[in-house]
Design a protein around this motif. Structure first.
Motif, PDB file in Angstrom:
ATOM      1  N   GLU A   1       0.772  -1.039   0.043  1.00 51.94           N
ATOM      2  CA  GLU A   1       0.040   0.033   0.089  1.00 51.94           C
ATOM      3  C   GLU A   1       0.795   1.333   0.105  1.00 51.94           C
ATOM      4  N   GLY A   2       0.412   2.449  -0.664  1.00 51.56           N
ATOM      5  CA  GLY A   2       1.353   3.450  -0.657  1.00 51.56           C
ATOM      6  C   GLY A   2       1.036   4.301  -1.616  1.00 51.56           C
ATOM      7  N   LYS A   3       1.677   5.621  -1.425  1.00 54.63           N
ATOM      8  CA  LYS A   3       1.409   6.756  -2.662  1.00 54.63           C
ATOM      9  C   LYS A   3       2.793   6.970  -3.325  1.00 54.63           C
ATOM     10  N   MET A   4       2.767   7.079  -4.583  1.00 57.70           N
ATOM     11  CA  MET A   4       3.918   7.446  -5.021  1.00 57.70           C
ATOM     12  C   MET A   4       3.894   8.986  -5.703  1.00 57.70           C
ATOM     13  N   VAL A   5       4.542   9.837  -5.245  1.00 57.57           N
ATOM     14  CA  VAL A   5       4.310  11.162  -5.731  1.00 57.57           C
ATOM     15  C   VAL A   5       5.291  11.761  -6.728  1.00 57.57           C
ATOM     16  N   CYS A   6       4.959  12.338  -7.715  1.00 62.81           N
ATOM     17  CA  CYS A   6       5.722  12.988  -8.750  1.00 62.81           C
ATOM     18  C   CYS A   6       6.563  14.311  -8.048  1.00 62.81           C
ATOM     19  N   ARG A   7       7.853  14.447  -8.070  1.00 61.22           N
ATOM     20  CA  ARG A   7       8.462  15.402  -7.520  1.00 61.22           C
ATOM     21  C   ARG A   7       8.609  16.783  -8.484  1.00 61.22           C
ATOM     22  N   ASN A   8       8.152  16.616  -9.659  1.00 60.37           N
ATOM     23  CA  ASN A   8       7.755  17.709 -10.683  1.00 60.37           C
ATOM     24  C   ASN A   8       6.431  18.315 -10.721  1.00 60.37           C
ATOM     25  N   CYS A   9       5.522  17.507 -10.738  1.00 62.55           N
ATOM     26  CA  CYS A   9       4.097  17.861 -11.071  1.00 62.55           C
ATOM     27  C   CYS A   9       3.151  17.539  -9.716  1.00 62.55           C
ATOM     28  N   HIS A  10       3.708  16.938  -8.539  1.00 63.76           N
ATOM     29  CA  HIS A  10       2.924  16.438  -7.506  1.00 63.76           C
ATOM     30  C   HIS A  10       1.704  15.656  -7.750  1.00 63.76           C
ATOM     31  N   HIS A  11       1.823  15.025  -8.879  1.00 63.59           N
ATOM     32  CA  HIS A  11       0.506  14.039  -8.859  1.00 63.59           C
ATOM     33  C   HIS A  11       0.683  12.837  -7.859  1.00 63.59           C
ATOM     34  N   ILE A  12      -0.181  12.568  -7.419  1.00 67.44           N
ATOM     35  CA  ILE A  12      -0.227  11.214  -6.620  1.00 67.44           C
ATOM     36  C   ILE A  12      -0.789   9.964  -7.286  1.00 67.44           C
ATOM     37  N   PHE A  13       0.152   9.043  -7.435  1.00 70.99           N
ATOM     38  CA  PHE A  13      -0.188   7.662  -7.737  1.00 70.99           C
ATOM     39  C   PHE A  13      -0.500   6.928  -6.534  1.00 70.99           C
ATOM     40  N   TYR A  14      -1.367   5.803  -6.598  1.00 65.72           N
ATOM     41  CA  TYR A  14      -1.503   4.912  -5.689  1.00 65.72           C
ATOM     42  C   TYR A  14      -1.091   3.494  -5.825  1.00 65.72           C
ATOM     43  N   ILE A  15      -0.950   2.769  -4.747  1.00 64.97           N
ATOM     44  CA  ILE A  15      -0.461   1.522  -4.630  1.00 64.97           C
ATOM     45  C   ILE A  15      -1.561   0.805  -3.736  1.00 64.97           C
ATOM     46  N   LYS A  16      -2.459  -0.054  -4.440  1.00 63.32           N
ATOM     47  CA  LYS A  16      -3.424  -0.844  -3.316  1.00 63.32           C
ATOM     48  C   LYS A  16      -3.190  -2.236  -3.588  1.00 63.32           C
ATOM     49  N   GLU A  17      -3.263  -3.143  -2.629  1.00 62.55           N
ATOM     50  CA  GLU A  17      -3.373  -4.480  -2.713  1.00 62.55           C
ATOM     51  C   GLU A  17      -2.188  -4.921  -3.558  1.00 62.55           C
ATOM     52  N   SER A  18      -0.893  -4.293  -3.329  1.00 56.16           N
ATOM     53  CA  SER A  18       0.282  -4.490  -4.049  1.00 56.16           C
ATOM     54  C   SER A  18       0.277  -4.077  -5.499  1.00 56.16           C
ATOM     55  N   ILE A  19      -0.623  -3.488  -6.042  1.00 57.13           N
ATOM     56  CA  ILE A  19      -0.657  -3.015  -7.433  1.00 57.13           C
ATOM     57  C   ILE A  19      -0.712  -1.618  -7.636  1.00 57.13           C
ATOM     58  N   ALA A  20       0.488  -1.253  -8.173  1.00 58.02           N
ATOM     59  CA  ALA A  20       0.506   0.361  -8.845  1.00 58.02           C
ATOM     60  C   ALA A  20      -0.246   0.568  -9.839  1.00 58.02           C
ATOM     61  N   ASN A  21      -0.889   2.119  -9.811  1.00 60.12           N
ATOM     62  CA  ASN A  21      -1.665   2.692 -10.825  1.00 60.12           C
ATOM     63  C   ASN A  21      -1.262   3.874 -11.361  1.00 60.12           C
ATOM     64  N   PHE A  22      -0.988   3.721 -12.556  1.00 61.98           N
ATOM     65  CA  PHE A  22      -0.480   4.832 -13.299  1.00 61.98           C
ATOM     66  C   PHE A  22      -1.379   5.557 -14.286  1.00 61.98           C
ATOM     67  N   LEU A  23      -2.657   4.982 -14.127  1.00 65.59           N
ATOM     68  CA  LEU A  23      -3.835   5.929 -15.166  1.00 65.59           C
ATOM     69  C   LEU A  23      -3.911   7.135 -14.577  1.00 65.59           C
ATOM     70  N   LEU A  24      -4.359   8.110 -15.454  1.00 63.60           N
ATOM     71  CA  LEU A  24      -4.258   9.445 -15.398  1.00 63.60           C
ATOM     72  C   LEU A  24      -5.698   9.873 -15.440  1.00 63.60           C
ATOM     73  N   PRO A  25      -6.169  10.992 -14.640  1.00 62.72           N
ATOM     74  CA  PRO A  25      -7.529  11.279 -14.835  1.00 62.72           C
ATOM     75  C   PRO A  25      -7.502  12.191 -16.364  1.00 62.72           C
ATOM     76  N   PRO A  26      -8.752  12.142 -16.662  1.00 57.75           N
ATOM     77  CA  PRO A  26      -9.025  12.638 -18.224  1.00 57.75           C
ATOM     78  C   PRO A  26      -8.389  13.859 -18.408  1.00 57.75           C
ATOM     79  N   HIS A  27      -8.393  14.785 -17.631  1.00 54.69           N
ATOM     80  CA  HIS A  27      -7.681  16.052 -17.973  1.00 54.69           C
ATOM     81  C   HIS A  27      -6.259  15.986 -18.107  1.00 54.69           C
ATOM     82  N   LEU A  28      -5.563  14.935 -17.675  1.00 56.83           N
ATOM     83  CA  LEU A  28      -4.131  14.871 -17.776  1.00 56.83           C
ATOM     84  C   LEU A  28      -3.825  13.799 -18.913  1.00 56.83           C
ATOM     85  N   ALA A  29      -4.840  13.205 -19.275  1.00 51.05           N
ATOM     86  CA  ALA A  29      -4.598  12.139 -20.241  1.00 51.05           C
ATOM     87  C   ALA A  29      -4.700  12.604 -21.817  1.00 51.05           C
ATOM     88  N   SER A  30      -4.036  13.671 -22.206  1.00 53.11           N
ATOM     89  CA  SER A  30      -4.214  14.114 -23.442  1.00 53.11           C
ATOM     90  C   SER A  30      -2.690  14.725 -24.067  1.00 53.11           C
TER      91      SER A  30
END
Ligand SMILES: C[S@@+](CC[C@H](N)C(=O)[O-])C[C@H]1O[C@@H](n2cnc3c(N)ncnc32)[C@H](O)[C@@H]1O
Ligand SMILES: [Zn+2]
Lengths: 268, 130
Positions: free
Chosen positions: B101-130
């Motif tokens: 479990e945990g958070k991964m934070v980008c030191r540049n844009c400060h976006h937070i990505f999450y790790i849950k049940e051992s799985i890291a998730n790098f999907l972006l919210p719609p406004h960043l996915a373009s």
């Protein structure tokens, strides 16, 4: 009796697919949502490696570092134990299957989109992307997806093996062939357990104990078939090579296997 | 996510592509487990050569481990008896340490990505996915 939906049903779905405004939303509804829903069932059908993929993986130099973009349930994770492989997929359901069934010492699986790969540029020795790029719903996005993969490879030496579904299907029961519309919906028939219906009739066994009758009740939960439609762009002969070149790649080998076109591509 | 994988992931947001701060991610509020794995010294020695060492040190420190040397151990032959403890320690860190479990934070844009049940998730919210 066929459980496949009729031509009319598929055409109707295709109409609604065509009215969806953006390619992103099309893929969301007709690719990603579907894979998440069918993940466990789909995963059970994926275990046999395709020969050319197997060969590509086995022939990587020892301790190469690679990516598996759109890895699904990770069926290629353990083909070669002397490489380090980071698999990624859009579907959390399938990544869960990958960690559950195929995780090993030499690999890991993360959730990520092929167009937004969370990796360094020019770092990886190789990549595979098997039966993934045909799920992007415009040519621009398919080329972009190849570009994203190429960008992660080491500049001179990195190689990617990419497979896409072929329009020219040899002996397939589906009977797709040249001249057909290349953008299609393919049904996945899912057996869905339904809620218990209040059926009272007995199932032929006499003298049931209480325990047995519970078992019978559970067996009565009718299994209903549910159809999920996945979007595919079926590649014509030569099209994948062309896409890869437009993405800035140099195709070093290509061919046809198991109803798919494949290429091995590197950076120009 | 295995510790080793932290060396191969960075922020996927386009605007961070050219920023050196998009790697390594900063790990916060993590829960770890140790999972025993077969020890293959040759694999570890080969990986060591390919690792971005400052990133290993940085992530280890995020996870509360400050015992790593700041300079990467060089020319580590797996056959050399002398290196066996080092390689074993690295094995424990890189392959047996899993972030569940945990958070991964980008030191540049400060976006937070999450790790849950051992799985890291790098999907972006719609406004960043373009
Ligand atoms: C036919 S499966 C192939 C899976 C695996 N490569 C194999 O050979 O068994 C297609 C996979 O592509 C994934 N996929 C589709 N669109 C994707 C995207 N935009 N980014 C990452 N993965 C995607 C799906 O989630 C699914 O796992
Ligand atoms: Zn960022």
């Amino acid at each position: 009796m066929s459980s496949r939906p009729s031509k009319e049903v598929i055409e109707k779905e295709m109409e609604s697919f065509n009215t969806i405004e953006t390619p992103v939303l099309k893929e969301e509804l007709f690719v990603h949502k579907v894979y998440d829903e069918i993940a466990e069932h789909f995963s059970q059908t994926r275990y046999k490696p395709w020969p050319i993929v197997e060969k590509f993986l086995i022939t990587r130099p020892d301790y190469s570092i690679g990516l598996d973009v759109g890895c699904g349930n990770g069926k290629y994770f353990n083909v070669n134990k002397k490489i380090w492989l980071v698999g990624s997929d859009r579907s959390e359901g399938l990544i869960k299957c990958a960690t559950k069934y195929n995780s090993g010492l030499n690999n890991d699986a993360i959730v990520a989109d092929g167009l937004f790969l969370p990796h360094h540029d020019n770092r990886f020795d190789f990549a595979i992307s098997i039966a993934v790029i045909h799920h992007f719903s415009t040519e621009e996005r398919r080329i972009e997806a190849i570009k994203r993969i190429l960008s992660k490879l080491k500049l001179k030496t990195g190689q990617a093996l990419i497979y896409c579904w072929a329009l020219e299907q040899e002996n397939s029961r589906r009977g797709y062939k040249e001249g057909m519309d290349q953008d299609i919906l393919v049904p996945w028939v899912l057996q869905k357990k339904q809620e218990k219906r209040n059926k009272k009739e007995k199932v032929g066994v006499k003298d049931e104990t209480v325990k047995e009758s519970t078992t019978n009740q559970q067996q009565q939960e009718s299994k209903e078939l549910e159809t999920k439609m996945r979007y595919y762009h079926m590649y014509k002969k030569g099209e994948l090579v062309e896409n890869a070149e437009k993405a800035g790649g140099v195709v070093i080998d290509h061919g046809y296997e198991k109803d798919n076109w494949w290429i091995i591509v590197k950076n120009a | 996510m295995k510790f080793l994988t932290t060396n191969f992931v960075r922020c996927p947001i386009k605007a961070c592509d050219s920023s050196p701060d998009s790697f390594p991610l900063k790990f916060q509020d993590t829960t770890l487990i140790q999972e025993e794995q077969d020890f293959n010294p040759q694999f570890i020695a080969a990986m060591l050569e390919r690792l971005d060492w400052p990133a290993v040190v940085s992530v280890a420190s995020d996870l509360g481990n400050n015992s790593l040397p700041s300079l990467k151990p060089e020319n580590i032959s797996w056959e050399d008896q002398e290196n066996s403890q080092l390689l074993k320690d690295l094995h424990t860190l890189l392959l047996e340490t899993k972030i569940v479990e945990g958070k991964m934070v980008c030191r540049n844009c400060h976006h937070i990505f999450y790790i849950k049940e051992s799985i890291a998730n790098f999907l972006l919210p719609p406004h960043l996915a373009s």
